[in-house]
Write a protein that holds these residues in place. Structure first.
Motif, PDB file in Angstrom:
ATOM      1  N   GLY A 138      45.861 -85.686  22.988  1.00 59.46           N
ATOM      2  CA  GLY A 138      45.563 -85.679  24.420  1.00 59.46           C
ATOM      3  C   GLY A 138      46.430 -84.689  25.173  1.00 59.46           C
TER       4      GLY A 138
ATOM      5  N   ASP B 192      43.896 -83.571  27.915  1.00 60.70           N
ATOM      6  CA  ASP B 192      43.334 -84.870  28.272  1.00 60.70           C
ATOM      7  C   ASP B 192      44.501 -85.827  28.514  1.00 60.70           C
ATOM      8  OD1 ASP B 192      41.903 -87.172  28.622  1.00 60.70           O
ATOM      9  OD2 ASP B 192      40.743 -87.014  26.756  1.00 60.70           O
TER      10      ASP B 192
ATOM     11  N   ASP C 233      44.004 -89.699  28.539  1.00 59.13           N
ATOM     12  CA  ASP C 233      43.914 -90.322  27.218  1.00 59.13           C
ATOM     13  C   ASP C 233      45.302 -90.447  26.596  1.00 59.13           C
ATOM     14  OD1 ASP C 233      42.249 -91.310  25.005  1.00 59.13           O
ATOM     15  OD2 ASP C 233      42.987 -89.547  23.942  1.00 59.13           O
TER      16      ASP C 233
END
Length: 632
Positions: A38, A43, A46
């Motif tokens: 992540g 991300d 996440d």
């Protein structure tokens, strides 16, 4: 897709298999994998799910890592995991691409983990980002750019003058709305808003961060627009970038444009300068070097540096030393001043060093070094080498007529001269094209081409700028050979003919030299030059005869005005007509030397004596400067 996102996507595509291969057990491996993947792919939400800290805090910290380093990509690889009951420790290796061809920063980190309600979580703290990072601290990339180095003449004096530039930049700590500032500046300059913003956010808050540089004219046109951008500061700079003579050989420098920033890569950034042409372009990397880069930890409250994590000194920049002699250059500039398009190239006969390149209404690189012109009967210097080798003697009678046809090719001698000396020596001195052309059956085209090669015509010279070394067409008929001897089918540059004069003067043909340091131009140059031809020692007897012939050129021939204005000179003059795309141009040539300074002069004129007079003025100016220098 944005370049940065694309690079990150490619990176994770390569790294993910390595990460997943380590996670055969369900946990804590899954937590480490999800967190690092992540973080690597951006991300952050996440990644935050695998941490025991506040998700918003974690997302902000991971995003700040990328912003504070202006990172182009981040890659992680696992080094191993150790588990001890409900606790674990994962070690990883990070590779951070600092962008814009800056160095790759690598370091080792660790993730402490523990079980929270049966789920493995990373214990959050700033040291997750980097082992030396703590609360109240941030990362930053500090750069120390070097100013552009000068191009020098052969005495070490700069061939540039200071010019005023205007640098638009900010002190990040003073900027209240960096996004708005960068958006406004982007609309005015064309630089990408996100790149301007990342440059501000990644820099130490108290450092001045240059964002764009403008010349005087450009700045004047946008000054009012820049003035309304809150927190943008304009600082004047006076780098030595305005070229002195020879302007087109030295080259011009300009501020980097948005397009150039994308194309150049390397150490250049918005706010830097780039060579547009000449030696400034050929040696761009040599003159600019690369920026020193440091990754540091700063105190977020005071902006004081807490620790330096890594430093790269950058590639050292250095000046470029040329063979240009400013004294000789001044004499050349004075000689060519006038209304006629003229090019003058002077070289040191004993070294091949280019001392001066002076032009009026012509380009110093494109015309004086790389121009393609018929030399007319000045080519008889080279033709004589072949003719004498084949048994012709200077005293042989060769009539000079007003008109002559050789193998179907017609030659006309403008203004028929008195046949008082109907010998080859007289014809050479007078540049009698009909007499010279009539010797076509005394030599073949191959012999003429070989002599041209002996004088460097058509070879490789190894200069960093564009040059034309000359070309000699194949000649298998009497007409073709006659055109070669007459210099109407041959093509040369003023530089190539200056080297011919130098070879007769010194007895050795030498390749030209323009730059003495560094020994080779940038590896990034558009067309790295080939290795130069080796020097060629000429036949001493032949050289002696050619010297005598060229002395006749200034005592009894069309080059008399060179000696009349410049004193003791050896040389030969001619006139020839050039036809390019049906456009006819009359050209006047002088090729000769005085002392160890050899010169070629090309002028747009139908009078063969024009260039000889310019050469005489050149030698006269040079003598005066030498005398003045001696007196001082």
């Amino acid at each position: 897709m944005h370049a940065r996102v694309l690079r990150a996507a490619l990176a994770i595509g390569l790294v993910t298999p390595m990460l997943t291969g380590c996670f055969e057990e369900p946990s804590p491996h899954e937590a480490v994998r999800d967190f690092l993947v992540g973080w690597q792919t951006g991300d952050y939400a996440d990644a935050a799910q695998r941490v025991d800290g506040d998700p918003a805090t974690v997302r902000g910290a991971l995003q700040s890592f990328e912003v504070q380093l202006d990172a182009a990509s981040i890659r992680f690889s696992m080094k191993g995991i150790q588990r001890n009951g409900d606790d674990a420790r994962a070690e990883f290796h990070a590779q951070v691409d600092l962008g814009e061809n800056n160095p790759l920063w690598e370091y080792d980190g660790a993730l402490p983990l523990h079980l929270v309600d049966g789920v493995w979580k990373v214990r959050w703290s700033p040291s997750i980002i980097h082992p030396d990072l703590h609360a109240g601290q941030r990362l930053a990339v500090a750069t120390v750019p070097e100013g552009r180095k000068p191009i020098l003449d052969n005495q070490g004096n700069p061939l540039q003058e200071e010019t005023k530039l205007y640098v638009a930049g900010v002190y990040p700590a003073k900027v209240k709305d960096p996004g708005r500032l960068c958006d406004q500046l982007s609309k005015i300059t064309g630089f990408a808003q996100d790149r301007l913003l990342s440059r501000i956010l990644s820099s130490p808050p108290r450092d001045f961060v240059p964002l764009a540089t403008f010349g005087g004219t450009k700045y004047a046109s946008i000054q009012a627009k820049l003035a309304v951008i809150k927190d943008l500061e304009i600082q004047p700079d006076t780098p030595p970038v305005a070229p002195k003579s020879p302007v087109q050989i030295v080259g011009r420098v300009a501020a980097i444009t948005p397009e150039a920033e994308q194309q150049l890569g390397g150490p250049q950034r918005a706010g830097d300068t780039v060579g547009r042409d000449g030696l400034q372009k050929a040696y761009q990397d040599q003159l600019t070097g690369s920026t020193e880069t440091r990754v540091v930890i700063l105190d977020t409250k005071t902006s004081d540096q807490v620790k330096e994590l890594k430093a790269w000194p950058g590639r050292k920049n250095d000046s470029v030393r040329t063979t240009i002699d400013s004294r000789v250059q001044k004499a050349g500039d004075g000689a060519v001043a006038g209304s006629r398009p003229t090019a003058l190239v002077a070289v040191n006969a004993t070294t091949g060093e280019i001392l001066a390149v002076s032009t009026n209404q012509l380009n110093q690189e494109k015309d004086a070094l790389a121009g393609k012109y018929p030399p007319g009967t000045t080519f008889s210097i080279i033709a004589s080498d072949a003719l004498l080798e084949n048994g012709l003697t200077p005293s042989q009678k060769v009539p000079c007529s007003a008109d002559r046809t050789v193998g179907g090719a017609r030659f006309v001698q403008p203004g028929l001269l008195s046949p008082a000396t109907p010998t080859f020596s007289g014809d050479f001195a007078q540049g009698c094209v009909t007499a010279l052309a009539s010797l076509a059956r005394r030599v073949d085209g191959r012999a003429l081409a070989d002599s041209a090669t002996e004088f460097g015509i058509g070879g490789d010279w190894g200069l960093p700028l564009k040059t034309f070394t000359g070309s000699v067409p194949e000649a298998t008929t009497d007409a073709a050979v006659a055109r070669l001897i007459a210099g109407t089918s041959v093509q040369v540059s003023p530089l190539s003919m200056a080297l011919v004069a130098a070879a007769v003067d010194s007895g050795t043909w030498r390749p030209p030299v323009l730059v003495t340091s560094p020994s080779t131009p940038d590896a990034s140059a558009e067309a790295p030059p080939a290795a130069p031809m080796p020097p060629k020692v000429l036949d001493p007897a032949m050289v002696g005869t050619l010297r005598t012939l060229m002395r006749w050129g200034v005592t009894k021939g069309t080059a008399k005005s060179a000696a009349a204005r410049g004193g003791p000179v050896h040389g030969v003059a001619s006139e020839v007509t050039q036809v390019v795309k049906k456009k006819r141009t009359n050209l006047s040539w002088f090729v000769g030397w005085q002392g160890d300074v050899a010169v070629a002069v090309l002028s747009h004129s139908a009078d063969a004596t024009t260039s000889a007079g310019i050469a005489g003025d050149f030698f006269s100016y040079l003598q005066r400067q030498t005398q003045a220098q001696t007196q001082t």
